[in-house]
Design a protein around this motif. Structure first.
Motif, short mmCIF file in Angstrom:
data_model
loop_
_atom_site.label_atom_id
_atom_site.label_comp_id
_atom_site.label_asym_id
_atom_site.label_seq_id
_atom_site.Cartn_x
_atom_site.Cartn_y
_atom_site.Cartn_z
N GLN A 17 0.88 -1.19 -0.10
CA GLN A 17 0.14 -0.03 -0.09
C GLN A 17 0.91 1.05 -0.11
O GLN A 17 1.34 1.62 1.05
CB GLN A 17 -0.86 0.01 1.11
CG GLN A 17 -1.74 -1.26 1.11
CD GLN A 17 -2.90 -1.02 2.15
OE1 GLN A 17 -3.05 -0.14 2.94
NE2 GLN A 17 -3.85 -1.97 2.24
N TYR A 247 -2.00 2.54 -7.44
CA TYR A 247 -2.88 1.82 -6.48
C TYR A 247 -3.31 2.65 -5.49
O TYR A 247 -4.80 2.65 -5.25
CB TYR A 247 -2.22 0.64 -5.91
CG TYR A 247 -1.63 -0.27 -6.63
CD1 TYR A 247 -2.41 -1.04 -7.75
CD2 TYR A 247 -0.47 -1.01 -6.90
CE1 TYR A 247 -2.30 -2.05 -8.56
CE2 TYR A 247 -0.13 -2.18 -7.39
CZ TYR A 247 -0.70 -2.49 -8.41
OH TYR A 247 -0.39 -3.72 -9.11
N THR A 248 -2.58 3.54 -4.99
CA THR A 248 -3.12 4.07 -3.80
C THR A 248 -3.94 5.53 -4.23
O THR A 248 -5.07 5.85 -3.68
CB THR A 248 -1.80 4.89 -3.02
OG1 THR A 248 -0.97 3.94 -2.68
CG2 THR A 248 -2.34 5.70 -1.66
N ALA A 251 -7.55 4.06 -4.61
CA ALA A 251 -8.01 3.43 -3.42
C ALA A 251 -8.59 4.91 -2.84
O ALA A 251 -9.56 4.81 -2.40
CB ALA A 251 -7.01 2.97 -2.55
N VAL A 282 -8.35 -2.30 -5.39
CA VAL A 282 -8.22 -1.08 -5.15
C VAL A 282 -9.39 -0.30 -5.81
O VAL A 282 -9.85 0.69 -5.76
CB VAL A 282 -7.20 -0.51 -5.46
CG1 VAL A 282 -5.97 -0.90 -4.84
CG2 VAL A 282 -6.72 -0.55 -7.00
#
Length: 318
Positions: A17, A247-248, A251, A282
């Motif tokens: 993450q 990814y973050t 998300a 995500v």
């Protein structure tokens, strides 16, 4: 060195993450460089190389590895430094970028370190536009430079970045100029390639250098009372980016009620080890391996034509 090679094989499936692991290596001098372990297939003692007539001087030769023939690029030469000598004592990092496998010749491979993307920074301002860095960080008080491999590959072996004319229908050509597509990618060459495809179709393009910059922009729109999902029918984001990875970013978008309806496509050079489960986790809407202009163009066109909102009328309608 055997321990480092084993670690590479074990960790190429790392999914964190906003974290990454860097394989550290050196070229001609004492400067330390890093490459994301996600891109690494294995590390080998430099095998016997066979020269390839007519190839770029950066390509020191090809090697026959595990039933395939792989070009071996001298990263020192590619970044404007002296060539690596004494090849029998050097190492090759086998990588997969943009659906292509190649080896990078380096002087030595040192260790793998675990980092947070927040600790990875863009190159310092004032370094110009011709450098080969995509990011920098520090490890044990030493500067670690992360090379823009996509830039090197584009110069050594350019990909076709032209979109097929038959993808652009009169309807989409008429309507595209009224729509903005948002891009987040830390590689200058990648942003240029994506923008060229989208501009060729006729879209307007808004570009950001990393996930944090893109996220801050979206929050600023919300503060102004503007719906990001309505302003941008598509966000095309890289995965590997300083400060906040793709990814973050995805998300964070899904966790915010005012952003969650955005259509997010993860566009990545991590084709060989791409983790589809993580993309689903995500909440990305789609993903695409770099760089395939027709597939990118078709994906965007399909989204626009199927998004279910009223588009500006074509000429002669109404």
């Amino acid at each position: 060195m055997a321990g480092v090679m084993e670690s590479v094989n074990q960790r190429t499936q790392l999914v964190g993450q906003n974290r990454l692991e860097l394989l550290l290596f050196r070229l001609d001098g004492d400067q330390i460089y890093g490459i994301n372990v996600f891109k690494v297939k294995e590390v080998l003692q430099c095998p016997k190389l066979t020269s390839l007539p007519g190839s770029s001087s950066v390509v020191r030769g090809v090697a026959h590895i595990r039933g395939g023939t792989i070009p071996i690029l001298d990263l020192s030469l590619a970044t404007g430094n002296p060539p690596i000598e004494n090849l029998e004592d050097r190492f090759v990092i086998i990588t997969e970028y943009n659906i292509r496998i190649q080896g990078f010749l380096v002087r030595g491979v040192e260790r793998i370190i675990n980092m947070n993307w927040e600790d990875i920074q863009p190159p310092p301002k004032g370094t110009g536009h011709d450098h080969f860095l995509t990011a920098v960080t520090k490890y044990n008080d030493e500067l670690v430079e992360i090379i823009d491999v996509e830039k090197i590959l584009a110069e050594v072996s350019p990909v076709n970045d032209d979109i097929s004319d038959d993808l652009i229908t009169p309807e989409i050509a008429q309507r595209a100029p009224d729509l903005e597509i948002m891009i987040a990618d830390d590689s200058k060459i990648a942003r240029k390639q994506i923008a060229k495809t989208l501009l060729r179709i006729g879209f307007k393009v808004v570009q950001f250098n990393d996930g944090k910059e893109a996220h801050d922009h979206l929050l600023d729109l919300v503060a102004q009372g503007i719906s990001p999902a309505e302003k941008y029918p598509i966000l095309i984001s890289d995965i590997e980016m300083p400060e906040m990875d793709g990814y973050t970013l995805t998300a964070e978008i899904r966790a915010n009620p005012k952003l969650k309806d955005m259509f997010v496509v993860l566009h990545t050079s991590l084709s060989g080890v791409f983790n589809k489960a993580m993309v689903s986790k995500v909440g990305a809407d789609d993903f695409l391996a770099k760089f395939q202009p027709d597939m990118l163009g078709q994906l965007v066109i399909d989204r626009i034509t199927g998004m279910g909102i009223e588009l500006p009328p074509s000429e002669g309608e109404g």
